[in-house]
Scaffold this active site. Structure first.
Site, PDB file in Angstrom:
ATOM      1  N   ASP A   1      -4.496  -4.341 -20.513  1.00  0.00           N
ATOM      2  CA  ASP A   1      -5.311  -5.041 -21.508  1.00  0.00           C
ATOM      3  C   ASP A   1      -5.256  -4.416 -22.887  1.00  0.00           C
ATOM      4  OD1 ASP A   1      -8.179  -3.413 -22.083  1.00  0.00           O
ATOM      5  OD2 ASP A   1      -7.076  -2.813 -20.307  1.00  0.00           O
TER       6      ASP A   1
ATOM      7  N   ASP B   1      -2.429  -1.279 -15.202  1.00  0.00           N
ATOM      8  CA  ASP B   1      -3.616  -0.595 -15.691  1.00  0.00           C
ATOM      9  C   ASP B   1      -4.783  -1.006 -14.794  1.00  0.00           C
ATOM     10  OD1 ASP B   1      -5.315   0.794 -17.632  1.00  0.00           O
ATOM     11  OD2 ASP B   1      -5.977  -1.227 -18.173  1.00  0.00           O
ATOM     12  N   LEU B   2      -5.861  -0.236 -14.806  1.00  0.00           N
ATOM     13  CA  LEU B   2      -7.004  -0.523 -13.942  1.00  0.00           C
ATOM     14  C   LEU B   2      -8.228  -1.002 -14.731  1.00  0.00           C
ATOM     15  CD1 LEU B   2      -6.695   2.502 -11.450  1.00  0.00           C
ATOM     16  CD2 LEU B   2      -5.864   0.156 -11.154  1.00  0.00           C
ATOM     17  N   ASP B   3      -8.854  -0.088 -15.499  1.00  0.00           N
ATOM     18  CA  ASP B   3     -10.068  -0.436 -16.229  1.00  0.00           C
ATOM     19  C   ASP B   3      -9.805  -1.538 -17.250  1.00  0.00           C
ATOM     20  OD1 ASP B   3     -11.661   1.470 -14.936  1.00  0.00           O
ATOM     21  OD2 ASP B   3     -11.084   3.048 -16.350  1.00  0.00           O
TER      22      ASP B   3
END
Length: 245
Positions: free
Chosen positions: A193, A23-25
């Site tokens: 997250d 995941d990024l954000d």
């Protein structure tokens, strides 16, 4: 710090990992400071280009109402944050009686600033650590561009909800990420997250999952599809290979 939530938690088996999806954000950087800066850049542009719209969006309740109205009117765009942002700008321009054709340029202003992220201080070293072990695939519901951000060299591919057409936790986007990595789903370790969208979604799709829990909060969901491990920061990912194998 690494934990293995409770006695119901499945065992993490790194020996079968052949690729890692990330995941990024809020996994590689905190997203809300980035979004706030992008919104400020948009408002500054609107002040000189469409001042009535800028005044409208300066009222938080009004901005939220416009956004909510767009989301309700365009459920088919729920996976595409770029389209929703563009339509929200268009709706604000319309509500203020200004030229709705400015929405495209306004979105470009927002999008350019949205790519200026502040990576977590351990993000680059973690990407370097992971990339030498396994192919990495970015897997995001957001509209960050790993090439524009400057981390594209660490990734074999990027799969976004905007381009794929569905968002996490839908199993189909996880399966697409596994295909992009060239491996079977059970050979993927997904890292993110969000307990529901990342951890539960990945496990339900047949992957292993690591939940990044920076605040130390308890697992917020039921015991269905628990993550295989929990870490409190990105360094904990590389530490897994030293503590589990």
């Amino acid at each position: 710090m690494i934990s293995h939530a409770n006695t119901c938690t499945p065992l993490l088996d790194l020996s079968r990992v052949r690729a890692i999806t990330l995941d990024l954000d809020d996994t590689l950087w905190p997203v809300w400071p980035t979004i706030e800066r992008a919104e400020q850049a948009l408002r500054a542009w609107l002040l000189t280009t469409a001042p009535a719209t800028a005044a409208l969006l300066a009222v938080p309740e009004t901005a939220r109402a416009i956004r909510a109205g767009v989301v309700a009117a365009h459920p088919q765009l729920s996976h595409d944050l770029s389209a929703l942002r563009r339509e929200s700008i268009r709706a604000a321009l319309h509500a203020a009686g200004e030229d709705t054709a400015l929405a495209e340029r306004g979105y470009e202003v927002f999008f350019a600033e949205r790519q200026r992220v502040d990576l977590y201080e351990d993000a680059l070293e973690t990407l370097e650590c992971l990339a030498v072990r396994h192919p990495l695939v970015a897997l995001s519901n957001g509209n960050a561009d790993i090439q524009l951000i400057g981390i594209g060299q660490y990734f074999r591919a990027s799969v976004s909800a905007r381009e794929f057409g569905v968002a996490k936790p839908d199993a189909r986007i996880f399966l697409a990420a596994a295909e992009a990595a060239g491996v079977a789903p059970h050979e993927v370790l997904h890292v993110g997250d969000d307990a529901a969208m990342d951890a539960q979604g990945a496990v339900a799709a047949g992957m292993q999952a690591v939940w990044i829990n920076r605040t130390g909060k308890p697992w917020p969901l039921d015991d269905t599809h628990l993550p295989h491990a929990t870490v409190t920061d990105l360094r904990g990912l590389c530490a897994l290979w030293n503590t589990v194998l």
